[in-house]
Design a protein around this motif. Structure first.
Motif, mmCIF file in Angstrom:
data_model
loop_
_atom_site.group_PDB
_atom_site.id
_atom_site.type_symbol
_atom_site.label_atom_id
_atom_site.label_comp_id
_atom_site.label_asym_id
_atom_site.label_seq_id
_atom_site.Cartn_x
_atom_site.Cartn_y
_atom_site.Cartn_z
ATOM 1 N N GLY A 133 -7.566 8.344 -5.763
ATOM 2 C CA GLY A 133 -7.559 9.534 -6.595
ATOM 3 C C GLY A 133 -6.242 10.282 -6.491
ATOM 4 N N SER A 134 -6.313 11.584 -6.284
ATOM 5 C CA SER A 134 -5.124 12.431 -6.344
ATOM 6 C C SER A 134 -4.414 12.601 -5.006
ATOM 7 N N ARG A 135 -4.937 12.010 -3.936
ATOM 8 C CA ARG A 135 -4.300 12.183 -2.631
ATOM 9 C C ARG A 135 -2.896 11.594 -2.641
ATOM 10 N N VAL A 136 -1.936 12.398 -2.175
ATOM 11 C CA VAL A 136 -0.531 11.982 -2.124
ATOM 12 C C VAL A 136 -0.228 11.428 -0.739
ATOM 13 N N LEU A 137 0.350 10.245 -0.697
ATOM 14 C CA LEU A 137 0.762 9.661 0.570
ATOM 15 C C LEU A 137 2.006 10.367 1.088
ATOM 16 N N ARG A 138 2.033 10.598 2.399
ATOM 17 C CA ARG A 138 3.147 11.314 3.017
ATOM 18 C C ARG A 138 3.749 10.479 4.127
ATOM 19 N N ASP A 139 5.017 10.737 4.402
ATOM 20 C CA ASP A 139 5.692 10.042 5.486
ATOM 21 C C ASP A 139 4.902 10.221 6.779
ATOM 22 N N GLY A 140 4.654 9.128 7.475
ATOM 23 C CA GLY A 140 3.887 9.173 8.709
ATOM 24 C C GLY A 140 2.433 8.797 8.557
ATOM 25 N N ASP A 141 1.943 8.669 7.305
ATOM 26 C CA ASP A 141 0.577 8.220 7.065
ATOM 27 C C ASP A 141 0.474 6.704 7.262
ATOM 28 N N ILE A 142 -0.754 6.243 7.424
ATOM 29 C CA ILE A 142 -1.061 4.825 7.204
ATOM 30 C C ILE A 142 -2.183 4.756 6.185
ATOM 31 N N ILE A 143 -2.201 3.674 5.422
ATOM 32 C CA ILE A 143 -3.248 3.497 4.421
ATOM 33 C C ILE A 143 -3.768 2.071 4.493
ATOM 34 N N SER A 144 -5.084 1.948 4.591
ATOM 35 C CA SER A 144 -5.737 0.642 4.514
ATOM 36 C C SER A 144 -6.177 0.424 3.071
ATOM 37 N N ILE A 145 -5.746 -0.696 2.507
ATOM 38 C CA ILE A 145 -6.033 -1.024 1.112
ATOM 39 C C ILE A 145 -6.909 -2.267 1.080
ATOM 40 N N ASP A 146 -8.083 -2.136 0.505
ATOM 41 C CA ASP A 146 -9.040 -3.238 0.381
ATOM 42 C C ASP A 146 -9.118 -3.594 -1.097
ATOM 43 N N CYS A 147 -9.034 -4.892 -1.408
ATOM 44 C CA CYS A 147 -8.944 -5.322 -2.802
ATOM 45 C C CYS A 147 -9.770 -6.575 -3.008
ATOM 46 N N GLY A 148 -10.371 -6.684 -4.173
ATOM 47 C CA GLY A 148 -11.119 -7.880 -4.514
ATOM 48 C C GLY A 148 -10.925 -8.248 -5.969
ATOM 49 N N ALA A 149 -11.199 -9.518 -6.287
ATOM 50 C CA ALA A 149 -11.087 -9.982 -7.667
ATOM 51 C C ALA A 149 -12.078 -11.117 -7.908
ATOM 52 N N ILE A 150 -12.425 -11.298 -9.176
ATOM 53 C CA ILE A 150 -13.335 -12.354 -9.597
ATOM 54 C C ILE A 150 -12.629 -13.234 -10.629
ATOM 55 N N VAL A 151 -12.705 -14.543 -10.434
ATOM 56 C CA VAL A 151 -12.231 -15.521 -11.417
ATOM 57 C C VAL A 151 -13.392 -16.467 -11.719
ATOM 58 N N ASP A 152 -13.784 -16.507 -12.969
ATOM 59 C CA ASP A 152 -14.859 -17.409 -13.412
ATOM 60 C C ASP A 152 -16.104 -17.299 -12.531
ATOM 61 N N GLY A 153 -16.431 -16.076 -12.128
ATOM 62 C CA GLY A 153 -17.649 -15.824 -11.379
ATOM 63 C C GLY A 153 -17.530 -15.969 -9.873
ATOM 64 N N TRP A 154 -16.325 -16.305 -9.368
ATOM 65 C CA TRP A 154 -16.141 -16.517 -7.935
ATOM 66 C C TRP A 154 -15.185 -15.473 -7.365
ATOM 67 N N HIS A 155 -15.488 -15.019 -6.139
ATOM 68 C CA HIS A 155 -14.878 -13.813 -5.591
ATOM 69 C C HIS A 155 -13.825 -14.098 -4.521
ATOM 70 N N GLY A 156 -12.859 -13.183 -4.440
ATOM 71 C CA GLY A 156 -11.927 -13.100 -3.320
ATOM 72 C C GLY A 156 -11.903 -11.676 -2.813
ATOM 73 N N ASP A 157 -11.618 -11.491 -1.522
ATOM 74 C CA ASP A 157 -11.685 -10.163 -0.899
ATOM 75 C C ASP A 157 -10.727 -10.141 0.289
ATOM 76 N N GLU B 209 7.979 6.433 8.682
ATOM 77 C CA GLU B 209 7.988 6.303 10.140
ATOM 78 C C GLU B 209 6.652 6.760 10.716
ATOM 79 N N VAL B 210 6.010 5.887 11.477
ATOM 80 C CA VAL B 210 4.765 6.242 12.148
ATOM 81 C C VAL B 210 4.929 5.987 13.644
ATOM 82 N N PRO B 211 4.133 6.631 14.490
ATOM 83 C CA PRO B 211 4.259 6.457 15.937
ATOM 84 C C PRO B 211 4.063 5.017 16.360
ATOM 85 N N ASP B 212 4.704 4.665 17.465
ATOM 86 C CA ASP B 212 4.607 3.296 17.973
ATOM 87 C C ASP B 212 3.163 2.896 18.263
#
Length: 271
Positions: free
Chosen positions: A86-110, A119-122
């Motif tokens: 949505g409208s959340r703005v990513l900022r320096d120092g954040d991490i974001i987990s992105i989960d994605c899926g797709a279907i081709v001819d009725g069969w799934h990938g995830d 820059e994020v902490p070690d």
């Protein structure tokens, strides 16, 4: 074909179609890794994912799933999984987990990945490394004739050996095929040599979710976004894979997992 305990076994041709879906997912995540920078919104990333999936002749398996409104899940910092773009703005120092899926001819990938914004902490980078490594170690532990919990045990062992991390228990990996979520569950902890047998034609999504603190989570008022109860940050990685006569084949990795499996001394089972 359905196997023991309602587990779906795919034909080689169906696995090939899942590979096509997996490539769409892998390509989309590569695109989003590059696009996830400070100043971009999670909605911007969702729009990019939507356009790419459609351009490849695939459809999203997330959009509309039990009413979910995005084509990706975008979980930032202490959000573990299922964050709504949505409208959340990513900022320096954040991490974001992105989960994605797709279907081709009725069969799934995830698949899923976690991206550092600037820059994020070690300790956060190490959390990401450990989580991703545990996913690959889980896949590497799978052998024809083995058991699903061999994967679980390898994930847990890898994480525990790396330090004091929380392994989220309420959410698991899963079987995948003609539906996105199928039997069996693939836990991220447990003893080996338990659960359903690993056989040709079985496809699994392996997805450890690991925190810098405790393992407890709660769901926000949007009924989707899962956050850590102690506010600790979390990482999430996922790939869909199968086993062939020659080894493991990671259907959502662009190279089929060949490079990482070689590093781990595991035979590659792709074409």
């Amino acid at each position: 074909m359905m196997f023991d305990r309602g587990i779906e076994i795919k034909t080689p041709a169906q696995i090939q179609t899942m590979r096509a879906a997996g490539l769409v997912v892998g390509e989309t995540l590569e695109l989003l890794r590059s696009a996830a920078v400070a100043g971009v919104t999670t909605g911007d990333l969702d729009a990019l994912a939507h356009d790419h999936i459609r351009s490849r002749g695939a459809t999203s398996n997330f959009l509309g799933y039990h009413g979910f409104t995005g084509v990706i899940c975008t979980s930032v910092n202490d959000e573990v999984v299922h964050g709504i773009p949505g409208s959340r703005v990513l900022r320096d120092g954040d991490i974001i987990s992105i989960d994605c899926g797709a279907i081709v001819d009725g069969w799934h990938g995830d698949a899923a990945t976690t991206v550092a914004i600037g820059e994020v902490p070690d300790e956060v980078l190490e959390l990401m490394r450990v989580t991703e490594e545990s996913m690959w170690r889980g896949i590497a532990a799978a052998r024809l004739g083995g058991r699903v919990s061999d994967i679980s045990h390898a994930i847990e062992t890898t994480i525990d050996a790396a330090g004091d991390y929380g392994i989220v228990e309420g959410y698991t990996g899963h079987g995948i095929g003609s539906e996105m979520h199928q039997a069996p569950d693939v836990h991220n902890y447990g003893k080996p040599r338990r659960g359903p047998k690993l056989v040709k034609g079985l496809a699994l999504a392996v997805e450890p979710m690991v925190t810098l603190g405790g393992a407890n989570t709660r769901t926000l008022a949007d009924d989707w976004t899962v956050v850590t109860t102690d506010g600790s940050w979390a990482a999430h990685y996922e790939n869909t894979f199968t086993l062939t006569d020659t080894g493991a084949w990671v259907l959502t990795a662009l190279d089929g997992g060949k490079a990482r499996l070689a590093e781990l001394g595991v035979p590659y089972g792709g074409d």
